[in-house]
Design a protein around this motif. Sequence first.
Motif, PDB file in Angstrom:
ATOM      1  N   THR A 292      19.949   0.404  -3.465  1.00  0.00           N
ATOM      2  CA  THR A 292      18.765   0.908  -4.176  1.00  0.00           C
ATOM      3  C   THR A 292      17.690   1.352  -3.200  1.00  0.00           C
ATOM      4  O   THR A 292      17.056   2.406  -3.380  1.00  0.00           O
ATOM      5  N   LEU A 293      17.495   0.576  -2.140  1.00  0.00           N
ATOM      6  CA  LEU A 293      16.479   0.895  -1.141  1.00  0.00           C
ATOM      7  C   LEU A 293      16.808   2.197  -0.420  1.00  0.00           C
ATOM      8  O   LEU A 293      15.933   3.042  -0.205  1.00  0.00           O
TER       9      LEU A 293
ATOM     10  N   GLU B 259       5.714   5.826  -1.005  1.00  0.00           N
ATOM     11  CA  GLU B 259       6.130   6.175   0.360  1.00  0.00           C
ATOM     12  C   GLU B 259       7.194   5.168   0.802  1.00  0.00           C
ATOM     13  O   GLU B 259       6.964   4.308   1.647  1.00  0.00           O
ATOM     14  N   TYR B 260       8.381   5.316   0.251  1.00  0.00           N
ATOM     15  CA  TYR B 260       9.429   4.330   0.469  1.00  0.00           C
ATOM     16  C   TYR B 260       9.951   4.340   1.906  1.00  0.00           C
ATOM     17  O   TYR B 260      10.287   3.281   2.448  1.00  0.00           O
ATOM     18  N   ARG B 261      10.006   5.520   2.518  1.00  0.00           N
ATOM     19  CA  ARG B 261      10.492   5.586   3.896  1.00  0.00           C
ATOM     20  C   ARG B 261       9.502   4.930   4.859  1.00  0.00           C
ATOM     21  O   ARG B 261       9.891   4.196   5.764  1.00  0.00           O
TER      22      ARG B 261
ATOM     23  N   HIS C 166       7.617  12.129   1.744  1.00  0.00           N
ATOM     24  CA  HIS C 166       6.360  11.940   2.455  1.00  0.00           C
ATOM     25  C   HIS C 166       6.556  12.049   3.974  1.00  0.00           C
ATOM     26  O   HIS C 166       7.644  11.822   4.489  1.00  0.00           O
ATOM     27  N   LYS C 167       5.480  12.369   4.654  1.00  0.00           N
ATOM     28  CA  LYS C 167       5.510  12.485   6.108  1.00  0.00           C
ATOM     29  C   LYS C 167       5.672  11.102   6.740  1.00  0.00           C
ATOM     30  O   LYS C 167       5.032  10.139   6.328  1.00  0.00           O
ATOM     31  N   ASP C 168       6.541  11.028   7.760  1.00  0.00           N
ATOM     32  CA  ASP C 168       6.786   9.748   8.430  1.00  0.00           C
ATOM     33  C   ASP C 168       5.606   9.342   9.310  1.00  0.00           C
ATOM     34  O   ASP C 168       5.058  10.167  10.045  1.00  0.00           O
TER      35      ASP C 168
ATOM     36  N   GLN D 226       0.831  -1.209   0.000  1.00  0.00           N
ATOM     37  CA  GLN D 226       0.000   0.000   0.000  1.00  0.00           C
ATOM     38  C   GLN D 226       0.869   1.264   0.000  1.00  0.00           C
ATOM     39  O   GLN D 226       0.550   2.250  -0.667  1.00  0.00           O
ATOM     40  N   ARG D 227       1.973   1.212   0.739  1.00  0.00           N
ATOM     41  CA  ARG D 227       2.873   2.377   0.792  1.00  0.00           C
ATOM     42  C   ARG D 227       3.682   2.501  -0.497  1.00  0.00           C
ATOM     43  O   ARG D 227       3.924   3.602  -0.982  1.00  0.00           O
ATOM     44  N   LEU D 228       4.101   1.383  -1.041  1.00  0.00           N
ATOM     45  CA  LEU D 228       4.878   1.422  -2.284  1.00  0.00           C
ATOM     46  C   LEU D 228       4.043   1.952  -3.447  1.00  0.00           C
ATOM     47  O   LEU D 228       4.567   2.602  -4.353  1.00  0.00           O
TER      48      LEU D 228
END
Length: 249
Positions: free
Chosen positions: A223-224, A84-86, A233-235, A78-80
Motif C-alpha cells: 500500500t505504501l 506528500e507520500y514520497r 510532489h517535488k522531492d 505534516q507531509r501526509l
Amino acid sequence: MGNRKKAKNRSNFIMQGSILAAASILSRLIGMLYRLPVTNIITDHGNDYYSAAYEIYNIILLISSYSIPSAVSKVIAQRLATKEYRNAHRIFLCAFLYALVVGGIASLFVFFGAGFMVKMESAVLPLKILAPTIFFSGILGVLRGYFQAHKTMVQTSVSQIVEQLVNAAASVGMAYVLVQSVADQDATTRASYGAAGATIGTGAGVLAGLLFMLGVYVLNGKTLRRRIKRDSHKDESYRDILKMILMVV
C-alpha cells in the motif's frame, strides 16, 4: 458535511487516544506484577545493581532517542496531510538513519564506558547488557512514530503490550537461569548475574516490540509503495530533511 467530518475526526482521535491509554495502563500493570518474582530471585542486592544500571540506561536513552517517536510523527504527519507520500517516506528513511547512527554511538558509549558510569562494580555487567537495547529502542521509536503519523495507535499499543509481556517472561526466566549458573558463587556474584538476567528481559522486550513493528511495516509495504508511486510532489532533499529532524528532536 464539514461538521460531520469534524465530528468523525474527533471521534477517531478519542478512540485512538483511548486505545493508547488502555495499552499504557496494561503495560504498567504487567510491569508491576513481574517485578515481585524478579526481586525474589535476584534479592534486594540484585535489585540495587539493576536499578543503578537502569538509571544510567534511562538517562542515555532519554538523550539519544526518547523524543524520536513524537518528532517523526509530527514531521511525517505534516507531509501526509498534503498527500506528500514520497516525502513522508524520505523523512522516515532519514529518521531511520538518524536512529541507527545516534543509537549505535550511544550503545557503544554505554557498553565501553559502563565501568566509569556506575559506582558499583557489580552493576557494570547489567549495564553492558542494556547497551544494545538503546540501539533497538531508537529504531522502534521511529517505527512507532511513523504509524502514529498515520493517525493509528493500534500498532504502537499492541507493540507496547508485546514488549512488556516478553520483558516480564524473559526477565523472570533469565534472572533465574543466570542466578542458578553461579549458584556456587558468593551472594554478590549471584545478585550481579541475577540483575544481568533481568536486563536481558528488558532488551528482549524491546526487540520483540521492534520485530512486531517491522512485521506490520512489511505487511503494509504494498500500500505504501502504491501511494509513493502515484505521488507527483517535488522531492525534498535528504540534507534538508535531516536538518529538520535534528531541529525537531
